[in-house]
Design a protein around this motif. Structure first.
Motif, PDB file in Angstrom:
ATOM      1  N   ALA A   1      36.047  -0.669   7.181  1.00  0.00           N
ATOM      2  CA  ALA A   1      35.303   0.499   6.343  1.00  0.00           C
ATOM      3  C   ALA A   1      36.133   1.882   6.738  1.00  0.00           C
ATOM      4  N   MET A   2      36.151   2.544   5.603  1.00  0.00           N
ATOM      5  CA  MET A   2      36.803   3.928   5.899  1.00  0.00           C
ATOM      6  C   MET A   2      36.000   4.817   7.073  1.00  0.00           C
ATOM      7  N   SER A   3      36.710   5.445   7.731  1.00  0.00           N
ATOM      8  CA  SER A   3      35.918   6.263   8.844  1.00  0.00           C
ATOM      9  C   SER A   3      36.896   7.464   9.219  1.00  0.00           C
TER      10      SER A   3
ATOM     11  N   TYR B   1      23.502  13.129  -0.895  1.00  0.00           N
ATOM     12  CA  TYR B   1      24.348  12.015  -1.063  1.00  0.00           C
ATOM     13  C   TYR B   1      24.602  11.369   0.660  1.00  0.00           C
ATOM     14  N   PHE B   2      24.203   9.937   0.698  1.00  0.00           N
ATOM     15  CA  PHE B   2      24.798   9.480   1.868  1.00  0.00           C
ATOM     16  C   PHE B   2      25.334   8.174   1.862  1.00  0.00           C
ATOM     17  N   GLY B   3      26.402   7.547   2.971  1.00  0.00           N
ATOM     18  CA  GLY B   3      27.130   6.532   2.775  1.00  0.00           C
ATOM     19  C   GLY B   3      26.218   5.313   3.538  1.00  0.00           C
ATOM     20  N   GLN B   4      26.217   4.109   2.817  1.00  0.00           N
ATOM     21  CA  GLN B   4      25.775   2.866   3.730  1.00  0.00           C
ATOM     22  C   GLN B   4      26.614   2.759   4.904  1.00  0.00           C
ATOM     23  N   LYS B   5      27.931   3.351   5.094  1.00  0.00           N
ATOM     24  CA  LYS B   5      28.373   3.031   6.369  1.00  0.00           C
ATOM     25  C   LYS B   5      27.658   3.446   7.377  1.00  0.00           C
ATOM     26  N   ASP B   6      26.987   4.324   7.215  1.00  0.00           N
ATOM     27  CA  ASP B   6      26.013   4.886   8.343  1.00  0.00           C
ATOM     28  C   ASP B   6      24.502   4.454   7.862  1.00  0.00           C
ATOM     29  N   ILE B   7      24.251   3.309   7.930  1.00  0.00           N
ATOM     30  CA  ILE B   7      22.929   2.825   7.125  1.00  0.00           C
ATOM     31  C   ILE B   7      21.776   3.455   7.878  1.00  0.00           C
TER      32      ILE B   7
ATOM     33  N   MET C   1      24.945   5.395  -1.093  1.00  0.00           N
ATOM     34  CA  MET C   1      26.055   4.987  -1.859  1.00  0.00           C
ATOM     35  C   MET C   1      26.875   3.882  -0.937  1.00  0.00           C
ATOM     36  N   PRO C   2      27.388   3.047  -1.603  1.00  0.00           N
ATOM     37  CA  PRO C   2      28.217   1.888  -1.001  1.00  0.00           C
ATOM     38  C   PRO C   2      29.353   2.247  -0.023  1.00  0.00           C
ATOM     39  N   ILE C   3      29.628   1.222   0.662  1.00  0.00           N
ATOM     40  CA  ILE C   3      30.789   1.628   1.840  1.00  0.00           C
ATOM     41  C   ILE C   3      31.951   1.514   0.916  1.00  0.00           C
ATOM     42  N   VAL C   4      33.126   2.300   1.216  1.00  0.00           N
ATOM     43  CA  VAL C   4      34.303   2.383   0.645  1.00  0.00           C
ATOM     44  C   VAL C   4      35.158   1.781   1.941  1.00  0.00           C
ATOM     45  N   ARG C   5      36.100   0.568   1.349  1.00  0.00           N
ATOM     46  CA  ARG C   5      36.819   0.025   2.396  1.00  0.00           C
ATOM     47  C   ARG C   5      38.220   0.107   2.407  1.00  0.00           C
TER      48      ARG C   5
ATOM     49  N   VAL D   1      26.669  16.911  -0.200  1.00  0.00           N
ATOM     50  CA  VAL D   1      27.244  15.904   0.400  1.00  0.00           C
ATOM     51  C   VAL D   1      27.371  16.719   1.755  1.00  0.00           C
ATOM     52  N   PRO D   2      26.648  16.271   3.020  1.00  0.00           N
ATOM     53  CA  PRO D   2      26.907  16.454   4.091  1.00  0.00           C
ATOM     54  C   PRO D   2      28.300  15.775   4.727  1.00  0.00           C
ATOM     55  N   THR D   3      28.925  16.412   5.523  1.00  0.00           N
ATOM     56  CA  THR D   3      30.234  15.569   6.156  1.00  0.00           C
ATOM     57  C   THR D   3      30.592  16.292   7.601  1.00  0.00           C
ATOM     58  N   MET D   4      31.350  15.661   8.060  1.00  0.00           N
ATOM     59  CA  MET D   4      31.968  16.435   9.431  1.00  0.00           C
ATOM     60  C   MET D   4      33.488  16.534   9.219  1.00  0.00           C
ATOM     61  N   GLY D   5      33.827  16.488   7.980  1.00  0.00           N
ATOM     62  CA  GLY D   5      35.248  16.857   7.569  1.00  0.00           C
ATOM     63  C   GLY D   5      36.140  15.672   7.903  1.00  0.00           C
TER      64      GLY D   5
ATOM     65  N   LEU E   1      38.239  14.380   5.719  1.00  0.00           N
ATOM     66  CA  LEU E   1      37.666  13.743   4.578  1.00  0.00           C
ATOM     67  C   LEU E   1      38.710  12.344   4.254  1.00  0.00           C
ATOM     68  N   HIS E   2      38.011  11.338   3.799  1.00  0.00           N
ATOM     69  CA  HIS E   2      38.486  10.300   2.940  1.00  0.00           C
ATOM     70  C   HIS E   2      37.857   9.738   1.852  1.00  0.00           C
ATOM     71  N   GLU E   3      38.355   8.760   1.355  1.00  0.00           N
ATOM     72  CA  GLU E   3      38.115   8.211  -0.100  1.00  0.00           C
ATOM     73  C   GLU E   3      36.256   7.906   0.178  1.00  0.00           C
ATOM     74  N   GLY E   4      35.602   7.459   1.123  1.00  0.00           N
ATOM     75  CA  GLY E   4      34.499   7.448   1.264  1.00  0.00           C
ATOM     76  C   GLY E   4      33.545   8.651   1.121  1.00  0.00           C
ATOM     77  N   HIS E   5      33.998   9.687   1.664  1.00  0.00           N
ATOM     78  CA  HIS E   5      33.293  11.070   1.344  1.00  0.00           C
ATOM     79  C   HIS E   5      33.506  11.450  -0.246  1.00  0.00           C
ATOM     80  N   LEU E   6      34.867  11.221  -0.653  1.00  0.00           N
ATOM     81  CA  LEU E   6      35.274  11.466  -2.042  1.00  0.00           C
ATOM     82  C   LEU E   6      34.086  10.682  -3.118  1.00  0.00           C
ATOM     83  N   SER E   7      33.887   9.616  -2.755  1.00  0.00           N
ATOM     84  CA  SER E   7      32.962   8.612  -3.515  1.00  0.00           C
ATOM     85  C   SER E   7      31.628   9.355  -3.597  1.00  0.00           C
ATOM     86  N   LEU E   8      31.322  10.008  -2.687  1.00  0.00           N
ATOM     87  CA  LEU E   8      29.883  10.447  -2.347  1.00  0.00           C
ATOM     88  C   LEU E   8      29.890  11.804  -3.624  1.00  0.00           C
ATOM     89  N   LEU E   9      30.953  12.594  -3.379  1.00  0.00           N
ATOM     90  CA  LEU E   9      31.142  13.701  -4.236  1.00  0.00           C
ATOM     91  C   LEU E   9      31.091  13.321  -5.796  1.00  0.00           C
TER      92      LEU E   9
END
Ligand code: AMP
Length: 281
Positions: A183-185, A145-151, A173-177, A27-31, A33-41
């Motif tokens: 959308a979480m960001s 794993y990547f999020g649809q947030k950044d489709i 993975m779907p967007i966590v809101r 799961v690549p991230t820029m840190g 973190l929020h639930e969106g990132h954790l859903s990927l994990l």
């Protein structure tokens, strides 16, 4: 959970894990973190034996006037969240390790990188695909794993993996809101209270678009102008773009047909927010 900062140590860890037949999720991230990132994990943990999360605010994907230096960072909090969520490894490299002096190589996915956010942020996706290629080469995961947030990012990376025969699978993975639909960001933290309440207009606009499509509207112009009007009711919100594009190649559509992305980016004060929905027309 281990925190690894060196590429050599990470490679050693991965080599040992693979020798034991373990699969690796990444799961690549820029840190920050929020639930969106954790859903990927969490998804990675379902699929793979070992989960690696990278935290790296990648300087080359930010334009000179963008928010690289003030991008939110909190490694202590991130460590805590990742440990609680069951990550095995945090890969947390320094800029110097990722881009040593004399770095000259970039990965460019043509055309897809020039539209939507790429149009507003020239060079952004070149920075993304370059760092993701490096991270893929370092982590050697089975699934990333990547999020649809950044489709757009996900579609570009999927294309890169196909075109360059990279030996891993990409899972979207779907967007966590938030409860109100925002959308979480990581960037939501910049919003002042009034801006935060204005920000829900993005989700309301996308819901409106979906409603119109469900009612049979197929003209993208009609949809775009209707949601533009809705967004313009918020005086502090400035539209960057709104578009209806094909999910296959991100080209703008005049008539909606098949799987379509409604994507938008807006400025609220100094914060640029993006959101999207995928609909079947
Ligand atoms: P970032 O740290 O913003 O670069 O995001 C890292 C990954 O998390 C990317 O694949 C994002 O698409 C994903 N992500 C960010 N926000 C969300 C969200 N609200 N829901 C699902 N995934 C997200």
């Amino acid at each position: 959970m281990r925190i690894i900062r060196s590429i050599k140590k990470l490679r050693q860890f991965v080599k040992n894990a693979k020798r034991k037949g373990k699969t690796i999720g990444f799961v690549p991230t820029m840190g920050y973190l929020h639930e969106g990132h954790l859903s990927l994990l969490r998804e990675a943990k379902k699929d793979c034996d070992i989960c690696v999360v990278s935290i790296f605010v990648n300087p080359i994907q930010f334009g000179p006037k963008e928010d690289f230096s003030r991008y939110p960072r909190d490694i202590k909090r991130d460590k805590f969240l990742l440990k609680s969520a069951g990550a095995d490894i945090i890969f947390y490299p320094s800029i110097k390790i990722m881009y040593p002096p004399g770095f000259l190589t970039f990965v460019v996915i043509e055309r897809l990188s020039d539209v939507l956010c790429g149009n507003s942020r020239p060079g952004h996706f070149k920075g993304v695909t370059t760092v993701v290629t490096k991270l893929f080469n370092i982590v050697q995961a089975d699934i990333a794993y990547f999020g649809q947030k950044d489709i757009q990012q996900s579609i570009i990376i999927q294309k890169m993996v196909e075109d360059l025969n990279m030996p891993l699978k990409i899972k979207l993975m779907p967007i966590v809101r938030e409860i109100d639909g925002l959308a979480m960001s990581s960037r939501n933290v910049y919003l002042f209270p009034q801006q935060r309440s204005d920000a829900v207009i993005l989700w309301q606009a996308l819901k409106k678009a979906k409603q119109m499509i469900n009612m049979g509207e197929r003209s993208s112009q009609a949809i775009i102008s209707s949601i533009k009007k809705l967004i313009c009711t918020k005086k502090r919100v400035r539209i960057d773009y709104i578009d209806c594009v094909s999910i296959d190649n991100l080209t703008s559509l005049r008539k909606l047909k098949g799987r379509v992305i409604i994507a938008l980016a807006v400025w609220i004060g100094k914060v640029r927010l993006i959101d999207n929905i995928i609909v079947r027309a």
